[in-house]
Design a protein around this motif. Sequence first.
Motif: not given
Length: 172
Positions: A43, A46, A49, A65, A67, A102-105
């Motif tokens: 995603t 956050t 997510m 998860c 992030s 997850c995010t792009d982290a």
Amino acid sequence: EIAMIGTIVEEIKHLPTDTKAIELSRVLNELKESGYPQVMVFTQFTDTMDYLRDQLVGAGNSVMCFSGRGGEVRNTDGTWTSITRDEVKRRFKEGRAEILVCTDAAAEGLNFQFCGALVNYDMPWNPMRVEQRIGRIDRLGQRFSDIRIVNLHYEDTVEADVYRALRSRISI
């Protein structure tokens, strides 16, 4: 103003499930039936997510998860606990979750060549970010002969236009 905000929040609680989240559930079921027991879902935000993890857990999925807050796993009481980046990698590799939202982290430094499917729930505008996401599973040592990448978007939106531009630009 506080009362008005409270009313709006209550009205929001009664909105139906987002159609894209419904499609995500369908895609995840299809991937599982096709032999992909674990899937990464990316995603942009956050908040998205957090929304998706609640939807997916509510549907009976095992979810972890990652992030900018770090890794998170669900406790038996429904709360979420922070875990380290390495712990996320270890637990997901051990199969302790079907879905890693997850995010792009997570798009750099986390390698999951044991996972054969990835869903882009939100499409970033930068094609290199899409490639970084895909690179989490499309790497040396990948155990699946075919990996699956699914990109979700709403038709007739800027998001769809971005998807089409990215698709032609990176020649998928």
